[in-house]
Design a protein around this motif. Structure first.
Motif, short mmCIF file in Angstrom:
data_model
loop_
_atom_site.label_atom_id
_atom_site.label_comp_id
_atom_site.label_asym_id
_atom_site.label_seq_id
_atom_site.Cartn_x
_atom_site.Cartn_y
_atom_site.Cartn_z
N GLU B 189 0.83 -1.21 0.00
CA GLU B 189 0.00 0.00 0.00
C GLU B 189 0.86 1.26 0.00
N PRO B 190 1.68 1.43 -1.02
CA PRO B 190 2.66 2.52 -0.97
C PRO B 190 2.03 3.91 -1.04
N THR B 191 0.78 4.00 -1.40
CA THR B 191 0.19 5.33 -1.57
C THR B 191 -0.94 5.62 -0.60
N THR B 192 -1.29 4.63 0.22
CA THR B 192 -2.46 4.79 1.08
C THR B 192 -2.34 5.99 2.02
N ALA B 193 -1.12 6.19 2.54
CA ALA B 193 -0.96 7.23 3.56
C ALA B 193 -0.69 8.59 2.94
N LEU B 194 -0.71 8.66 1.61
CA LEU B 194 -0.32 9.90 0.95
C LEU B 194 -1.53 10.70 0.48
N ASP B 195 -1.27 11.98 0.20
CA ASP B 195 -2.29 12.82 -0.39
C ASP B 195 -2.69 12.25 -1.75
N VAL B 196 -3.94 12.47 -2.10
CA VAL B 196 -4.43 11.96 -3.37
C VAL B 196 -3.59 12.51 -4.53
N THR B 197 -3.17 13.74 -4.39
CA THR B 197 -2.46 14.38 -5.49
C THR B 197 -1.12 13.73 -5.78
N VAL B 198 -0.49 13.17 -4.75
CA VAL B 198 0.83 12.58 -5.00
C VAL B 198 0.74 11.07 -5.23
#
Lengths: 324, 336, 304
Positions: B189-198
């Protein structure tokens, strides 16, 4: 940084108040301080002379101002008995006490850091349990009992180390270390336990962090992970405790110097208390309090070195009555 | 399968019958069960499923990073590079980690060590696994940071993680993962904790990296659209089991397991009329508490039949041999 | 096979005494014994604790000692077995230990009470009124804490001079900051709670709120803490006596006994090590009991 500045100001005020309390000791003594100092055999003239010398005839405020000005210049007065300036007396004995405290804390660290790391790395393991219960028992041994047990075992029964005496480091380094080993060990064996315990619990917390998982996923060997990745973030409580323990160390040094006949500040103070050399007592107590507060301030600063993220305000001031 | 055939097209990773046992208050529960899959070089396997379905434990088990209360089932096998990962000593596993299989974690805020500069964290595996000198490792670290799109890499190497944004930190984490040139990348889940934009930028980066170096990748996500667009094959997990393995292109159209369809239906769609109700899946996934009889999804499944509650459906494939599913009452294949 | 075992034992089902563990009860037994002997010291056929017998100084345990029992007309000579031997002045160690327990317990039990009353009051006021009251109280505590514990003690005993009452006073003063802290933390915690707020709304007086609402919530954490302080105090008194600044002779004290034995540690280690052992066991017992209680009661001590 402003938090640190505030803290510095606060500590300055505390030191100021503490010094005032120390000053008032002379007036708090029941009866006439001059009589006390002069002793039972003194004549009236002697007492009068002492009064003159201490300025006891002048008003309290005036004396206080004078005293404060002297102290600010580093002049702590002159021993009434030995005529030795108190500052010189303290400075002459300071190296012994400092060496003792550093040696004790070094031994405590050497014992507690590996033990704490291992216990935190393998909690509930056999070694952890043994460390846990023995440390609890060791914590209940007073310093003076520890010192006597060590003297009994290593000096009297085994004859490995001297029981008393002090050799300056400059005269004979080996003999110096031999003479310091038992005193330092007496303090360290009591003090290492709390250090180990806090390191253990912080280590357990740290090892659950994601970045430890990350470090493991990098294929780094366990010792690298424990010492390089986990140890530093786990040191906060230990450092706080370190500052608090300076108080224990001073108390321990007082006792241990007496037992092992080490010519340190502790013996100076105790000796002065027995001979009721009030100027020396006052000077020693003031010196110890200022040094103690200063060390705790340094500990506060060291947080910033440990963790680049934080400028922790407050930090570790004392929480328990701490006499050992 | 014969040995020779195996050697010809040996998959990068072959997982067989992987189970993970979790000890919980004196009870042992299987949180991952009977997971098997293969992954070829340069391909991406997407693993999707609700939270708590065992995705993370599955990934961690491959690298031997399970928490103390969990263990890999004794009969599980995972062949990577001809070696069974579950039977490696800690020291040989350490060689596989980073240099063979690298992992990217979910939360870049907590996966970087807060008290070490990012440069040191990137250099560590370089020095340890590749034997680089400190200076060489440092210049390599700058290169790596540059390649993952960190601007001002020369200055950034000396920064601490807290001085960077979440997206930047995840780029750093990717740089660390790539440092030793791994053959397989596991991104949990490399993007789960990130802002949608990034999120998209990070996924683009991962795609680019993978295409460039032919690494295999396991991309764990709970976003079906990410799985469908960024991977080659998708494995749908439910309650610790893989229930369907399907090529990414066919995910939205040819799924055969009701659970997969339920996941697809639960995606909000742009072309729906506004205020149309979303299809949330009824009920909750079973916790890892009790023993499961039959298909774990049966209580929530509208196609459940008697057999579903009695016996666990085995994995079987369709005629092509590339679409696997575990269901007693699968959705009929739409007419071609 | 055995489904019942699948159900984990609920943590809450453990009884209070079970949660404390057997080490707690062992410690309790030891302490009860010490307290019992200390209280009933006069009733036992012990040698007089200050009777010096120069014929047999530092006699090992179990030695037969010639003792003069003051009889009707002239002293009667008789032999008596000294269970734990005698100290450097030929005084019976067992008798001194038991009478010394009185000293140690008096100090260990009275000083935390002083700290609890004064510190508790100050801490509750600081936590309840906040503002300037709190600032002043915290500042005063910081000044006390600027002195390392033992140094503070030495200063006070230097000013007041020797004597049991002075030592109790000095030690009591020393514990005040810690109790203030505990009381303040707990007051702060519960002053925010609803029932205190509602009592305020109902127009209850400050003193009423402090006594009826806050005190019951503050007193338990303080009592648990007091148990930990007891052992500190016993050790502190020991240290003072050891330095020769404790309870003046001839009143026996464990610390002084240990210090006296130091001179003959080589030839008669028991003179020092027996009281050391007793002190160790007592301190350990208090520590264990305090620790067990803290874990069983579980008051989350807030760090402030």
């Amino acid at each position: 940084m402003s938090a640190l500045g505030k803290r510095a100001l606060h500590l300055f005020l505390v030191v100021f108040a503490a010094s005032s309390v120390t000053f008032l000791m002379v007036d708090l003594l029941p009866g006439d301080a001059a009589y006390q100092i002069a002793g039972d055999t003194a004549t009236l003239e002697d007492v009068q002379a002492i009064r003159e010398e201490l300025g006891l005839n002048r008003s309290l405020v005036l004396r206080y101002m004078n005293w404060l000005a002297d102290v600010a210049r580093g002049d702590l007065g002159v021993s009434y008995l030995t005529r030795e300036p108190v500052r010189e007396a303290i400075m002459a004995r300071l190296p012994v006490t400092i060496e003792l405290m550093i040696a004790a804390q070094l031994i405590a660290l050497v014992l507690s850091v590996p033990a704490g790391i291992y216990s935190g790395y393998r909690p509930r393991s056999c070694i952890d349990r043994i460390l846990g219960s023995t440390s609890f028992a060791v914590m209940s041994i007073p310093v003076f009992v520890m010192a006597l047990v060590l003297i009994y075992l290593f000096a009297l029964k085994l004859g490995w180390l001297p029981a008393t005496g002090y050799v300056p480091l400059s005269a004979d380094p080996v003999a110096n270390i031999r003479s310091m080993l038992l005193p330092a060990l007496s303090i360290a064996l009591v003090e290492w336990v709390p250090l180990m315990r806090v390191l253990r619990s912080d280590m357990i917390d740290t090892l659950h962090e994601d970045y430890i998982l990350m470090a493991r996923s990098k294929g780094l060997p366990t010792h690298t992970i424990l010492f390089r990745h986990a140890l530093r973030p786990s040191l906060f409580t230990l450092v706080t405790l370190f500052g608090i323990q300076v108080g224990h160390l001073i108390g321990g040094a007082l006792i241990v110097e007496t037992i092992f006949a080490l010519p340190g500040i502790g013996r100076l103070l105790i000796g002065a208390i027995f001979s009721r050399d009030i100027i020396v007592v006052q000077g020693c107590i003031l010196f110890i309090a200022v040094a103690y507060v200063a060390v705790n301030f340094l500990v506060d600063i060291s947080y910033t070195l440990l963790d680049p993220r934080i400028r922790r305000g407050g930090g570790g001031w004392l929480t328990a009555p701490h006499i050992r | 399968m014969t040995a020779s055939k195996d050697a010809v097209q040996a998959p990068l990773l072959r997982v067989e019958n992987l189970g993970v046992l979790l000890q919980n208050e004196g009870r042992v529960v299987r949180v991952v069960d009977a997971v098997s899959f293969r992954l070829k070089q340069g391909e991406t396997l997407g693993i999707v499923g609700e939270s708590g379905c065992g995705k993370t434990l599955l990934c961690r088990s491959l690298l031997g990073l399970l928490p103390g209360c969990a263990a890999v089932a004794p009969d599980a096998k995972a062949f990577f590079d001809g070696k069974d990962l579950f039977r490696l000593s800690e020291s040989s596993l350490n060689k596989v980690r980073a240099a063979g299989i690298a992992m990217i974690f979910q939360d870049p805020l907590s996966s970087l060590n807060p008290v070490m500069t990012i440069g040191r964290q990137i250099c560590e595996p370089l020095v340890h696994h590749l034997g680089m000198t400190a200076r060489k490792a440092r210049s390599r670290a700058v290169e790596l940071l540059h390649s993952v799109g960190v601007s001002g890499a020369e200055q950034r190497v000396d920064h601490y993680p807290h001085q960077m944004s979440g997206g930047m930190r995840q780029r750093v984490a990717i740089a660390i993962a790539l440092s030793c040139g791994p053959k397989l990348l596991i991104a949990d889940e490399p993007t789960t904790a990130l802002d949608v934009t990034v999120q998209a930028a990070i996924l683009d980066l991962l795609m680019r990296v993978q295409a460039g170096s032919k690494t295999g990748m396991i991309l764990v996500t709970h976003d079906l659209r990410v799985a469908a667009t960024r991977t080659h094959e998708v494995a749908v997990m439910y309650a610790g089991r893989i229930v369907e393995r399907i090529s990414a292109g066919a995910l939205f159209t040819h799924m055969r397991v009701p659970y997969t369809r339920a996941l697809v239906d639960a995606i909000p769609k742009m072309d729906r009329p506004p205020h149309a109700p979303l299809h949330a899946i009824e009920g909750r996934p079973p916790g890892p508490a009790g023993a499961i009889y039959g298909c774990a999804f049966a209580p929530r499944c509208d196609r459940a039949i008697e057999k579903c509650r009695a016996r666990t459906p085995p994995m079987r494939s369709d005629r092509s041999g590339r679409h696997w599913y575990a269901c007693w009452n699968p959705i009929q294949e739409p007419a071609p | 096979m055995n489904p019942p075992s699948e159900i984990p034992p609920a943590a809450g089902r453990k009884s209070f005494s079970e949660a404390l563990g057997e080490s707690f009860w062992l410690s309790a037994i030891w302490l009860v014994c010490v307290i019992f002997f200390a209280v009933t010291a006069d009733l036992w056929p012990l040698a007089e604790y200050d009777h010096m017998n120069w014929e047999s100084p530092a006699a090992p345990p179990g030695t037969e000692i010639h003792a003069e029992i003051p009889g009707g007309g002239r002293p009667v000579e008789m032999k008596k077995v000294s269970l734990l031997g005698t100290d450097t002045m030929g005084r019976d160690i067992l008798a001194r230990l038991i009478f010394g327990a009185r000293t140690s317990l008096a100090i260990g039990l009275v000083t935390p009470c002083i700290g609890m009353v004064i510190g508790g009051l100050l801490g509750m006021m600081a936590g309840f009124y906040r503002g300037r009251t709190e600032a002043v109280i915290v500042a005063v505590m910081d000044v006390i804490l600027a002195f390392p514990g033992l140094v503070f003690l030495l200063a006070i005993t230097f000013i007041l001079g020797p004597g049991l009452d002075h030592i109790i006073l000095a030690l009591g003063l020393l514990t005040i900051p810690a109790f203030t802290r505990v009381a303040r933390a707990n007051t702060l915690r519960c002053a925010r709670l609803e029932f205190v707020q509602s009592a305020r709304m109902l127009g209850q007086s400050d003193i009423g709120i402090l006594v009826q609402e806050i005190l019951p919530n503050v007193i338990w954490p303080m009592i648990v803490y007091a148990l930990l302080v007891v052992s500190y105090m016993i050790v502190a008194e020991g240290a003072l006596s050891f330095l020769g600044l404790g309870v003046p002779a001839p009143t026996p004290s464990w610390g002084a006994m240990i210090a006296e034995g130091k001179e003959v540690l080589d030839k008669a280690p028991h003179v020092s090590l027996i009281p050391a052992m007793v002190m160790f066991l007592t301190v350990l017992s208090f520590n264990i009991m305090g620790d067990c209680l803290r874990r069983a009661v579980h008051p989350k001590e807030e760090q402030l």
